[in-house]
Design a protein around this motif. Structure first.
Motif, short mmCIF file in Angstrom:
data_model
loop_
_atom_site.label_atom_id
_atom_site.label_comp_id
_atom_site.label_asym_id
_atom_site.label_seq_id
_atom_site.Cartn_x
_atom_site.Cartn_y
_atom_site.Cartn_z
N THR A 1 -10.86 -17.67 1.36
CA THR A 1 -11.13 -19.01 1.88
C THR A 1 -12.58 -19.09 2.38
N VAL A 2 -13.01 -20.31 2.72
CA VAL A 2 -14.40 -20.53 3.14
C VAL A 2 -14.73 -19.57 4.29
N GLY A 3 -15.88 -18.90 4.17
CA GLY A 3 -16.30 -17.94 5.19
C GLY A 3 -15.85 -16.52 4.90
N ALA B 1 -18.32 -9.08 6.01
CA ALA B 1 -19.44 -8.39 6.68
C ALA B 1 -18.98 -7.89 8.06
N ARG B 2 -18.21 -8.72 8.77
CA ARG B 2 -17.73 -8.29 10.10
C ARG B 2 -16.74 -7.13 9.96
N ALA C 1 -16.69 -4.92 7.52
CA ALA C 1 -17.46 -3.72 7.13
C ALA C 1 -18.13 -3.10 8.35
N GLU C 2 -18.67 -3.94 9.22
CA GLU C 2 -19.34 -3.43 10.42
C GLU C 2 -18.34 -2.70 11.33
N GLY C 3 -17.17 -3.31 11.50
CA GLY C 3 -16.16 -2.70 12.36
C GLY C 3 -15.62 -1.40 11.78
N VAL C 4 -15.41 -1.38 10.46
CA VAL C 4 -14.86 -0.18 9.82
C VAL C 4 -15.90 0.95 9.85
N ALA C 5 -17.19 0.58 9.72
CA ALA C 5 -18.24 1.60 9.72
C ALA C 5 -18.26 2.37 11.05
N ALA C 6 -17.75 1.76 12.10
CA ALA C 6 -17.73 2.44 13.40
C ALA C 6 -16.58 3.45 13.49
N LEU C 7 -15.68 3.44 12.51
CA LEU C 7 -14.55 4.38 12.52
C LEU C 7 -14.87 5.51 11.53
N ALA C 8 -15.40 6.60 12.03
CA ALA C 8 -15.82 7.69 11.14
C ALA C 8 -14.63 8.21 10.34
N ALA D 1 -7.68 -5.51 -3.08
CA ALA D 1 -7.85 -6.87 -3.60
C ALA D 1 -8.31 -7.85 -2.54
N ALA D 2 -8.17 -7.51 -1.27
CA ALA D 2 -8.50 -8.46 -0.20
C ALA D 2 -10.00 -8.68 -0.04
N TYR D 3 -10.82 -7.86 -0.70
CA TYR D 3 -12.23 -7.86 -0.32
C TYR D 3 -13.16 -8.55 -1.32
N GLU D 4 -13.42 -7.90 -2.44
CA GLU D 4 -14.49 -8.41 -3.30
C GLU D 4 -14.04 -8.72 -4.72
N GLY D 5 -12.86 -9.25 -4.85
CA GLY D 5 -12.35 -9.61 -6.18
C GLY D 5 -10.89 -9.20 -6.30
N VAL D 6 -10.05 -10.12 -6.77
CA VAL D 6 -8.62 -9.82 -6.85
C VAL D 6 -8.26 -9.16 -8.18
N GLY D 7 -9.12 -9.28 -9.19
CA GLY D 7 -8.80 -8.74 -10.51
C GLY D 7 -8.80 -7.21 -10.49
#
Ligand SMILES: Cc1cc2nc3c(=O)[nH]c(=O)nc-3n(C[C@H](O)[C@H](O)[C@H](O)COP(=O)(O)OP(=O)(O)OC[C@H]3O[C@@H](n4cnc5c(N)ncnc54)[C@H](O)[C@@H]3O)c2cc1C
Length: 465
Positions: free
Chosen positions: A409-411, A417-418, A420-427, A434-440
């Motif tokens: 959805t919009v946004g 990006a938010r 990715a930033e939060g996950v990057a803090a979890l070493a 499919a939830a992220y950058e393409g469902v195919g």
């Protein structure tokens, strides 16, 4: 040399298995899958003795990841093209082929629509009258319909774009993000270029947009799981994560035989966003909230086998099936004539005509609140109107995909990006799917491989000196 010796992949869909494949020979990988079989949305079953896909039925051929993975795991010779056929839309009471050269339903040559009946005269005139003056360059994400209606008119959005997006995302143009669901078009909007003129100048891809796998796409996850060498634990549901004092992750899982505790240097969450949200809640509440806010659409796939000699089937129209715009108020959103589209399915059962229909888009959950036999009846009613009297199927199956397709959805891009930033803090923890950058499937393979590479890079970075 890296310090990562063990990785647990939670989720044995194509994303998680692509991660396991990327990690082969470089880490000891355990895949946890809650279902009895790996594959997730790639599931091949049997109907009237013939293999049929109950979820995804083809892989994108315009980008390489899925095709390359299939080749790498030994399925190269089974890759097959569908019968060539235009996209057909069932609208305004007829099956109407779409002229070639459209981008997700946006025609690059509006004049070619004349005579197709896809649009009313007024709708076609509006489409051809895209305002010359380029709009102000888009600076923020908007809904697809908000941008396209201003460019090509609402009727073209409703009858051309909406059915295509319903097919890919089970989504609605009023809600889907231009930036995330139509990135190429978003680029045109952000540069402030006129839409149709920009699409007209684009090179058209050659060959088939998609490819199938003889015997069903469900063969892909099984082959990847086998070739990856990973330990695969099916019937095993991850219930909780726990970081250890030494920087590893402990996974609490449930199996039919009781609880299971596993520890690894890294964990990859390759599950739908709502499942990842639940696992991350205690460790990253902000990431939990973002993941939990990604909406999902539910769909059902109705697979049917008709006897070929039955009166009426000889009159089936040309083409591989059709898409339906929601504006026409039908139950089915798409139908695929499997025995026409895939040569291997026709050859496997020459006496049958295999067909699948899909029901359910975002906002159409009420359509799925019916028992299977009612859903089949409603679909047959629509099919009868679309293609003529096709009689009763010899065999039929309803496969429900509850919360099966994430909605960008919009946004969505800002949300990613938010996350990715939060996950990057979890070493030692990564997410993909499919939830992220393409469902195919191809996009899912890409996210799984990328998550695996980040795990390996993280491990390298953690090596002292
Ligand atoms: C009906 C339908 C048709 C589609 N058709 C196509 C198509 O033709 N072409 C195409 O490219 N794409 C298609 N798609 C989209 C594509 O199939 C999916 O987006 C993709 O397969 C998703 O893969 P994934 O691995 O990210 O997720 P999933 O396939 O959802 O896999 C996630 C796995 O995680 C498991 N899991 C969840 N929670 C846990 C837990 N706590 N512990 C352990 N395991 C867990 C699930 O059981 C599941 O197996 C279709 C989707 C649907 C629903």
């Amino acid at each position: 040399m890296t310090s990562t010796r063990s990785v647990i992949v939670i989720g044995g869909g194509v994303s998680g298995l692509a991660a396991a494949w990327e990690l082969r020979d470089r880490a000891e990988v355990t895949v946890l899958e809650s279902d009895a079989k790996v594959g997730g949305k790639l599931r091949t079953g049997t109907l009237a003795g013939v293999a049929v896909d109950e979820g995804a039925e083809s892989v994108m051929a315009l980008r390489p990841e899925a095709v390359e993975l299939a080749e790498a795991v030994g399925l190269g010779r089974t890759l097959t093209d569908p019968a060539p056929a235009p996209v057909t839309v069932w609208t305004r009471d007829a099956l109407r082929p779409m002229p070639a050269g459209h981008v997700l339903g946006i025609p690059s040559d509006p004049a070619a629509l004349a005579g197709t009946g896809l649009l009313s005269d007024a709708g076609l005139a509006r489409l051809c009258a895209e305002p010359d003056r380029p709009p102000t360059p888009l600076t923020e994400d908007v809904a697809i319909a908000a941008y396209l209606s201003e460019r090509i008119g609402r009727e073209a959005v409703d009858r051309l774009v909406e059915p295509l997006l319903g097919g890919v995302y089970a989504g609605r143009t009023d809600e889907l993000s231009l930036r995330s669901a139509m990135p190429g078009v978003a680029g045109i909007a952000e540069r402030g270029e006129p839409l149709l003129a920009s699409l007209r100048g684009r090179p058209r891809p050659r060959g088939s947009f998609v490819r199938g796998i003889e015997g069903g796409t469900g063969r892909l996850p099984l082959a990847v799981a086998r070739a990856s060498g990973a330990r695969v634990l099916t019937g095993t549901t991850a219930r909780a994560l726990e970081p250890t004092a030494s920087g590893a992750w402990r996974v609490h899982a449930a199996t039919a035989d009781g609880p299971l505790l596993l520890t690894a240097d890294a964990v990859i969450l390759a599950v739908p966003a709502f499942a990842a949200a639940a696992l991350l809640r205690p460790h990253a509440p902000a990431v939990h909230r973002e993941l939990a806010a990604i909406p999902y659409a539910s769909t059902a796939v109705l697979t049917m086998a008709f006897p070929r000699d039955r009166a009426g089937l000889g009159a089936l129209p040309d083409g591989n099936g059709f898409l339906v715009p929601p504006v026409d108020g039908r139950t089915v959103k798409a139908a695929t004539f499997l025995s026409t589209k895939w040569g291997w399915q026709a050859a496997a059962a020459p006496h049958l005509f295999l067909l699948r229909a899909s029901v359910g888009r975002a906002g159409e959950e009420h359509l799925l609140d019916r028992p299977d036999r009612h859903l089949l009846r409603a679909a047959l009613h629509d099919l009868h109107h679309a293609v003529g009297p096709i009689g009763e199927p010899l065999a039929a199956r309803v496969t429900r995909w509850d919360r099966g397709l994430p909605q960008y959805t919009v946004g969505h891009a800002a949300r990613l990006a938010r996350i990715a930033e939060g996950v990057a803090a979890l070493a030692g923890l990564e997410v993909c799917g499919a939830a992220y950058e393409g469902v195919g499937i191809a996009a899912c393979v890409a996210t799984g491989s990328a998550a695996a590479r980040r795990v390996l890079e993280g491990a390298r970075a953690a090596v002292p000196g």
